[in-house]
Design a protein around this motif. Structure first.
Motif, PDB file in Angstrom:
ATOM      1  N   THR A  18       0.640  -1.320  -0.027  1.00 18.16           N
ATOM      2  CA  THR A  18       0.005   0.082   0.107  1.00 18.16           C
ATOM      3  C   THR A  18       1.060   1.244  -0.086  1.00 18.16           C
ATOM      4  OG1 THR A  18      -1.685  -1.256   1.081  1.00 18.16           O
ATOM      5  CG2 THR A  18      -1.973   1.193   1.138  1.00 18.16           C
ATOM      6  N   MET A  19       2.138   1.169   0.745  1.00 17.35           N
ATOM      7  CA  MET A  19       2.865   2.535   0.938  1.00 17.35           C
ATOM      8  C   MET A  19       3.561   2.505  -0.739  1.00 17.35           C
ATOM      9  SD  MET A  19       2.080   3.723   3.404  1.00 17.35           S
ATOM     10  CE  MET A  19       3.164   5.132   3.000  1.00 17.35           C
ATOM     11  N   ILE A  20       3.899   1.675  -1.048  1.00 14.89           N
ATOM     12  CA  ILE A  20       4.404   1.610  -2.884  1.00 14.89           C
ATOM     13  C   ILE A  20       3.441   2.500  -3.662  1.00 14.89           C
ATOM     14  CG2 ILE A  20       5.096   0.554  -4.685  1.00 14.89           C
ATOM     15  CD1 ILE A  20       6.188  -1.710  -3.168  1.00 14.89           C
ATOM     16  N   ASN A  21       2.175   2.086  -3.400  1.00 14.71           N
ATOM     17  CA  ASN A  21       1.042   2.929  -4.014  1.00 14.71           C
ATOM     18  C   ASN A  21       1.236   4.439  -3.681  1.00 14.71           C
ATOM     19  OD1 ASN A  21      -0.668   2.543  -6.187  1.00 14.71           O
ATOM     20  ND2 ASN A  21      -2.450   2.919  -4.641  1.00 14.71           N
ATOM     21  N   LYS A  22       1.278   4.440  -2.383  1.00 16.97           N
ATOM     22  CA  LYS A  22       1.081   5.834  -1.854  1.00 16.97           C
ATOM     23  C   LYS A  22       2.405   6.703  -2.316  1.00 16.97           C
ATOM     24  CE  LYS A  22      -2.110   6.523   1.196  1.00 16.97           C
ATOM     25  NZ  LYS A  22      -3.165   7.743   0.768  1.00 16.97           N
ATOM     26  N   ILE A  23       3.479   5.945  -2.748  1.00 16.63           N
ATOM     27  CA  ILE A  23       4.748   6.685  -3.008  1.00 16.63           C
ATOM     28  C   ILE A  23       4.578   7.021  -4.524  1.00 16.63           C
ATOM     29  CG2 ILE A  23       7.115   6.314  -3.784  1.00 16.63           C
ATOM     30  CD1 ILE A  23       7.273   4.872  -0.985  1.00 16.63           C
ATOM     31  N   ASN A  24       3.869   6.336  -5.163  1.00 12.70           N
ATOM     32  CA  ASN A  24       3.579   6.485  -6.705  1.00 12.70           C
ATOM     33  C   ASN A  24       2.814   7.627  -6.899  1.00 12.70           C
ATOM     34  OD1 ASN A  24       5.278   4.361  -7.738  1.00 12.70           O
ATOM     35  ND2 ASN A  24       3.627   3.070  -7.701  1.00 12.70           N
ATOM     36  N   GLU A  25       1.573   7.911  -5.890  1.00 15.73           N
ATOM     37  CA  GLU A  25       0.871   8.911  -5.822  1.00 15.73           C
ATOM     38  C   GLU A  25       1.854  10.355  -5.207  1.00 15.73           C
ATOM     39  OE1 GLU A  25      -2.249   8.044  -3.070  1.00 15.73           O
ATOM     40  OE2 GLU A  25      -3.100   6.692  -4.575  1.00 15.73           O
ATOM     41  N   ARG A  26       2.397  10.243  -4.283  1.00 17.87           N
ATOM     42  CA  ARG A  26       3.047  11.352  -3.632  1.00 17.87           C
ATOM     43  C   ARG A  26       4.458  10.769  -2.929  1.00 17.87           C
ATOM     44  NH1 ARG A  26       3.006  13.305   1.123  1.00 17.87           N
ATOM     45  NH2 ARG A  26       3.776  15.270   1.703  1.00 17.87           N
ATOM     46  N   ARG A  27       5.612  11.279  -3.527  1.00 21.06           N
ATOM     47  CA  ARG A  27       6.981  10.924  -3.031  1.00 21.06           C
ATOM     48  C   ARG A  27       7.012  11.868  -1.742  1.00 21.06           C
ATOM     49  NH1 ARG A  27       9.478   7.493  -6.837  1.00 21.06           N
ATOM     50  NH2 ARG A  27       8.615   7.624  -8.792  1.00 21.06           N
ATOM     51  N   SER A  28       7.504  11.248  -0.627  1.00 22.69           N
ATOM     52  CA  SER A  28       7.628  11.976   0.590  1.00 22.69           C
ATOM     53  C   SER A  28       8.737  10.930   1.414  1.00 22.69           C
ATOM     54  CB  SER A  28       6.490  12.412   1.176  1.00 22.69           C
ATOM     55  OG  SER A  28       5.846  11.110   1.911  1.00 22.69           O
ATOM     56  N   ILE A  29       9.340  11.408   2.200  1.00 28.30           N
ATOM     57  CA  ILE A  29      10.293  10.832   3.022  1.00 28.30           C
ATOM     58  C   ILE A  29       9.573  10.061   4.097  1.00 28.30           C
ATOM     59  CG2 ILE A  29      10.638  12.654   4.662  1.00 28.30           C
ATOM     60  CD1 ILE A  29      13.349  10.264   3.655  1.00 28.30           C
ATOM     61  N   SER A  68      -3.339 -11.360  -1.524  1.00 26.85           N
ATOM     62  CA  SER A  68      -4.700 -11.124  -1.510  1.00 26.85           C
ATOM     63  C   SER A  68      -5.235  -9.946  -0.844  1.00 26.85           C
ATOM     64  CB  SER A  68      -5.409 -12.184  -0.531  1.00 26.85           C
ATOM     65  OG  SER A  68      -5.192 -13.582  -1.318  1.00 26.85           O
ATOM     66  N   GLY A  69      -4.295  -9.595   0.024  1.00 29.63           N
ATOM     67  CA  GLY A  69      -4.366  -8.359   0.785  1.00 29.63           C
ATOM     68  C   GLY A  69      -4.257  -7.075  -0.223  1.00 29.63           C
ATOM     69  N   GLY A  70      -2.988  -7.200  -0.749  1.00 29.66           N
ATOM     70  CA  GLY A  70      -2.855  -6.116  -2.050  1.00 29.66           C
ATOM     71  C   GLY A  70      -3.883  -5.869  -2.773  1.00 29.66           C
ATOM     72  N   ALA A  71      -4.845  -7.267  -3.256  1.00 28.72           N
ATOM     73  CA  ALA A  71      -5.845  -6.979  -4.341  1.00 28.72           C
ATOM     74  C   ALA A  71      -6.910  -6.453  -3.536  1.00 28.72           C
ATOM     75  CB  ALA A  71      -6.104  -8.364  -4.924  1.00 28.72           C
ATOM     76  N   LEU A  72      -7.164  -6.628  -2.134  1.00 30.63           N
ATOM     77  CA  LEU A  72      -8.359  -6.250  -1.598  1.00 30.63           C
ATOM     78  C   LEU A  72      -8.092  -4.553  -1.133  1.00 30.63           C
ATOM     79  CD1 LEU A  72      -9.172  -9.104   0.986  1.00 30.63           C
ATOM     80  CD2 LEU A  72     -10.693  -8.330  -0.921  1.00 30.63           C
ATOM     81  N   MET A  73      -6.989  -4.437  -0.905  1.00 26.46           N
ATOM     82  CA  MET A  73      -6.735  -3.055  -0.582  1.00 26.46           C
ATOM     83  C   MET A  73      -7.001  -2.043  -2.064  1.00 26.46           C
ATOM     84  SD  MET A  73      -5.981  -2.527   2.663  1.00 26.46           S
ATOM     85  CE  MET A  73      -5.126  -0.879   2.646  1.00 26.46           C
ATOM     86  N   GLY A  74      -6.450  -2.863  -2.797  1.00 21.73           N
ATOM     87  CA  GLY A  74      -6.798  -2.009  -4.221  1.00 21.73           C
ATOM     88  C   GLY A  74      -8.311  -1.705  -4.560  1.00 21.73           C
ATOM     89  N   MET A  75      -9.077  -2.921  -4.243  1.00 18.46           N
ATOM     90  CA  MET A  75     -10.551  -2.868  -4.593  1.00 18.46           C
ATOM     91  C   MET A  75     -11.103  -1.664  -3.674  1.00 18.46           C
ATOM     92  SD  MET A  75     -11.765  -6.652  -5.222  1.00 18.46           S
ATOM     93  CE  MET A  75     -10.517  -7.808  -5.323  1.00 18.46           C
ATOM     94  N   LEU A  76     -10.789  -1.920  -2.319  1.00 19.73           N
ATOM     95  CA  LEU A  76     -11.418  -0.978  -1.387  1.00 19.73           C
ATOM     96  C   LEU A  76     -11.160   0.420  -1.418  1.00 19.73           C
ATOM     97  CD1 LEU A  76     -11.061  -3.610   1.623  1.00 19.73           C
ATOM     98  CD2 LEU A  76     -13.113  -2.889   0.263  1.00 19.73           C
ATOM     99  N   PHE A  77      -9.934   0.714  -1.761  1.00 14.97           N
ATOM    100  CA  PHE A  77      -9.347   2.124  -1.707  1.00 14.97           C
ATOM    101  C   PHE A  77      -8.973   2.908  -2.837  1.00 14.97           C
ATOM    102  CE2 PHE A  77      -8.817   0.083   2.572  1.00 14.97           C
ATOM    103  CZ  PHE A  77      -9.673   1.199   3.320  1.00 14.97           C
ATOM    104  N   TYR A  78      -8.412   2.152  -4.025  1.00 10.90           N
ATOM    105  CA  TYR A  78      -7.969   2.712  -5.180  1.00 10.90           C
ATOM    106  C   TYR A  78      -8.719   2.461  -6.404  1.00 10.90           C
ATOM    107  CZ  TYR A  78      -4.111   3.429  -1.914  1.00 10.90           C
ATOM    108  OH  TYR A  78      -3.362   3.741  -0.899  1.00 10.90           O
ATOM    109  N   GLY A  79     -10.293   1.875  -6.310  1.00 12.91           N
ATOM    110  CA  GLY A  79     -10.799   1.702  -7.504  1.00 12.91           C
ATOM    111  C   GLY A  79     -10.650   0.779  -8.330  1.00 12.91           C
ATOM    112  N   GLU A  80     -10.022  -0.365  -7.985  1.00 11.31           N
ATOM    113  CA  GLU A  80      -9.418  -1.518  -8.739  1.00 11.31           C
ATOM    114  C   GLU A  80     -10.841  -2.285  -9.133  1.00 11.31           C
ATOM    115  OE1 GLU A  80      -6.156  -3.685  -7.584  1.00 11.31           O
ATOM    116  OE2 GLU A  80      -4.919  -1.906  -7.701  1.00 11.31           O
ATOM    117  N   SER A  81     -11.029  -3.128  -9.847  1.00 10.09           N
ATOM    118  CA  SER A  81     -12.022  -3.886 -10.199  1.00 10.09           C
ATOM    119  C   SER A  81     -12.591  -4.764  -9.190  1.00 10.09           C
ATOM    120  CB  SER A  81     -11.868  -4.747 -11.511  1.00 10.09           C
ATOM    121  OG  SER A  81     -12.812  -5.816 -11.545  1.00 10.09           O
TER     122      SER A  81
END
Length: 104
Positions: A18-29, A68-81
């Protein structure tokens, strides 16, 4: 206790992805530090779990929780199918991980 370590490792793996996805959205320390913390914690807990569990079982369960958790997070919070086929596949992955525990 090994199973608790392993489940914790899987949950930290999900947090790290999930943090990798956050970094892709906004890079911060902060995001980089959180990602590093998550993956270090995941590997540490995985290694503790592997003291008492077979390597193949531990790794399969850890990756199953992470995937599975990554896929669920994508579905719940990032608009994935949220298609039934995706949910079925996630269920199969989790079912296989549970099967490894039951058959151990």
């Amino acid at each position: 206790m090994a199973w608790i370590y392993l489940i914790g490792a899987g949950l930290f793996e999900v947090f790290g992805v999930t943090m990798i996805n956050k970094i892709n959205e906004r890079r911060s320390i902060t995001n980089y530090l959180l990602m590093a913390f998550a993956f270090i914690s995941s590997f540490l807990l995985l290694s503790l779990g592997m003291r008492d569990l077979p390597m193949g079982t531990a790794y399969a369960v850890w990756t199953g929780i992470g995937a599975s958790g990554g896929a669920l997070m994508g579905m719940l919070f990032y608009g994935e199918s949220r298609s039934a086929k995706r949910i079925l596949c996630i269920t199969l992955v989790l079912g296989a991980a549970v099967g490894l525990k039951v058959l151990e």
